[in-house]
Design a protein around this motif. Structure first.
Motif, PDB file in Angstrom:
ATOM      1  N   GLY A  43     -12.048  -0.900  14.939  1.00 48.43           N
ATOM      2  CA  GLY A  43     -10.961  -0.939  13.968  1.00 48.43           C
ATOM      3  C   GLY A  43     -11.049  -2.169  13.078  1.00 48.43           C
ATOM      4  O   GLY A  43     -11.745  -3.140  13.378  1.00 48.43           O
ATOM      5  N   ALA A  44     -10.332  -2.111  11.976  1.00 52.45           N
ATOM      6  CA  ALA A  44     -10.426  -3.149  10.949  1.00 52.45           C
ATOM      7  C   ALA A  44     -10.083  -4.543  11.457  1.00 52.45           C
ATOM      8  O   ALA A  44     -10.760  -5.512  11.119  1.00 52.45           O
ATOM      9  CB  ALA A  44      -9.540  -2.789   9.752  1.00 52.45           C
ATOM     10  N   ALA A  45      -9.046  -4.676  12.277  1.00 57.52           N
ATOM     11  CA  ALA A  45      -8.636  -6.013  12.731  1.00 57.52           C
ATOM     12  C   ALA A  45      -9.713  -6.657  13.591  1.00 57.52           C
ATOM     13  O   ALA A  45     -10.040  -7.838  13.409  1.00 57.52           O
ATOM     14  CB  ALA A  45      -7.313  -5.946  13.495  1.00 57.52           C
ATOM     15  N   GLN A  46     -10.290  -5.912  14.523  1.00 58.88           N
ATOM     16  CA  GLN A  46     -11.328  -6.475  15.387  1.00 58.88           C
ATOM     17  C   GLN A  46     -12.621  -6.723  14.607  1.00 58.88           C
ATOM     18  O   GLN A  46     -13.286  -7.747  14.822  1.00 58.88           O
ATOM     19  CB  GLN A  46     -11.603  -5.562  16.585  1.00 58.88           C
ATOM     20  N   ILE A  47     -12.982  -5.795  13.711  1.00 62.15           N
ATOM     21  CA  ILE A  47     -14.191  -5.998  12.906  1.00 62.15           C
ATOM     22  C   ILE A  47     -14.017  -7.216  12.005  1.00 62.15           C
ATOM     23  O   ILE A  47     -14.929  -8.015  11.841  1.00 62.15           O
ATOM     24  CB  ILE A  47     -14.546  -4.729  12.103  1.00 62.15           C
ATOM     25  N   ARG A  48     -12.829  -7.384  11.430  1.00 66.67           N
ATOM     26  CA  ARG A  48     -12.553  -8.559  10.581  1.00 66.67           C
ATOM     27  C   ARG A  48     -12.730  -9.854  11.376  1.00 66.67           C
ATOM     28  O   ARG A  48     -13.378 -10.792  10.906  1.00 66.67           O
ATOM     29  CB  ARG A  48     -11.143  -8.494  10.005  1.00 66.67           C
ATOM     30  N   ALA A  49     -12.145  -9.922  12.567  1.00 62.91           N
ATOM     31  CA  ALA A  49     -12.241 -11.139  13.387  1.00 62.91           C
ATOM     32  C   ALA A  49     -13.695 -11.437  13.739  1.00 62.91           C
ATOM     33  O   ALA A  49     -14.142 -12.588  13.650  1.00 62.91           O
ATOM     34  CB  ALA A  49     -11.396 -11.003  14.644  1.00 62.91           C
ATOM     35  N   TRP A  50     -14.448 -10.408  14.120  1.00 64.43           N
ATOM     36  CA  TRP A  50     -15.878 -10.590  14.415  1.00 64.43           C
ATOM     37  C   TRP A  50     -16.614 -11.086  13.174  1.00 64.43           C
ATOM     38  O   TRP A  50     -17.375 -12.055  13.233  1.00 64.43           O
ATOM     39  CB  TRP A  50     -16.486  -9.270  14.919  1.00 64.43           C
ATOM     40  N   SER A  51     -16.383 -10.410  12.051  1.00 62.71           N
ATOM     41  CA  SER A  51     -17.090 -10.758  10.818  1.00 62.71           C
ATOM     42  C   SER A  51     -16.745 -12.168  10.343  1.00 62.71           C
ATOM     43  O   SER A  51     -17.632 -12.907   9.903  1.00 62.71           O
ATOM     44  CB  SER A  51     -16.770  -9.739   9.724  1.00 62.71           C
ATOM     45  N   ASP A  52     -15.481 -12.551  10.442  1.00 62.06           N
ATOM     46  CA  ASP A  52     -15.085 -13.902  10.039  1.00 62.06           C
ATOM     47  C   ASP A  52     -15.847 -14.959  10.838  1.00 62.06           C
ATOM     48  O   ASP A  52     -16.255 -15.982  10.293  1.00 62.06           O
ATOM     49  CB  ASP A  52     -13.585 -14.114  10.243  1.00 62.06           C
ATOM     50  N   ALA A  53     -16.051 -14.689  12.117  1.00 61.50           N
ATOM     51  CA  ALA A  53     -16.698 -15.673  12.991  1.00 61.50           C
ATOM     52  C   ALA A  53     -18.218 -15.596  12.970  1.00 61.50           C
ATOM     53  O   ALA A  53     -18.889 -16.610  13.163  1.00 61.50           O
ATOM     54  CB  ALA A  53     -16.208 -15.481  14.429  1.00 61.50           C
ATOM     55  N   GLU A  54     -18.783 -14.391  12.703  1.00 63.99           N
ATOM     56  CA  GLU A  54     -20.213 -14.228  12.941  1.00 63.99           C
ATOM     57  C   GLU A  54     -21.005 -13.536  11.845  1.00 63.99           C
ATOM     58  O   GLU A  54     -22.236 -13.455  11.952  1.00 63.99           O
ATOM     59  CB  GLU A  54     -20.409 -13.436  14.242  1.00 63.99           C
ATOM     60  N   PHE A  55     -20.363 -13.014  10.815  1.00 66.27           N
ATOM     61  CA  PHE A  55     -21.117 -12.222   9.845  1.00 66.27           C
ATOM     62  C   PHE A  55     -20.800 -12.714   8.431  1.00 66.27           C
ATOM     63  O   PHE A  55     -21.399 -13.674   7.974  1.00 66.27           O
ATOM     64  CB  PHE A  55     -20.784 -10.736  10.059  1.00 66.27           C
ATOM     65  N   ILE A  56     -19.855 -12.117   7.769  1.00 68.47           N
ATOM     66  CA  ILE A  56     -19.536 -12.535   6.405  1.00 68.47           C
ATOM     67  C   ILE A  56     -18.991 -13.951   6.382  1.00 68.47           C
ATOM     68  O   ILE A  56     -19.279 -14.722   5.468  1.00 68.47           O
ATOM     69  CB  ILE A  56     -18.599 -11.511   5.736  1.00 68.47           C
TER      70      ILE A  56
END
Length: 107
Positions: A43-56
């Motif tokens: 889901g968007a909230a978990q993907i956002r948190a992952w991406s903020d820390a490790e991707f984008i």
């Protein structure tokens, strides 16, 4: 060599390379999943948190080197750059409709 991706996968790669989190998130289905070496973010909230820390959030860049179609999965080999992990990696994508339902990252 020309490397062609389906529009759904291309949209995610382009969004990542622009470091455009909103476009990246919009490329996933509502129940989309990122599987990063066995850690799943749904889901968007978990993907956002992952991406903020490790991707984008790490200013990722993806230089696509190869593309394979394996059944219903598109697998790319990319040279990953940015301020996080750097080096070659494989990304597989499962598409549902006009969005990505699952992105899996492996070495």
């Amino acid at each position: 060599m020309t490397i062609e991706l389906g529009p759904e996968v291309q949209a995610l790669v382009d969004a990542a390379n622009r470091n455009d989190l909103s476009a990246f998130l919009a490329g996933f289905t509502e129940d989309g999943v990122v599987d990063d070496w066995g850690r799943e973010f749904r889901g968007a909230a978990q993907i956002r948190a992952w991406s903020d820390a490790e991707f984008i959030g790490k200013q990722v860049s993806l230089a696509v080197q190869d593309v394979e179609q394996r059944g219903d999965e598109t697998v790319i080999t990319a040279e990953v750059g940015g301020n996080g992990f750097n080096g070659p990696s494989h990304f597989s994508f499962q598409v549902r409709g006009d969005r990505v339902a699952r992105m899996t990252i492996r070495a």
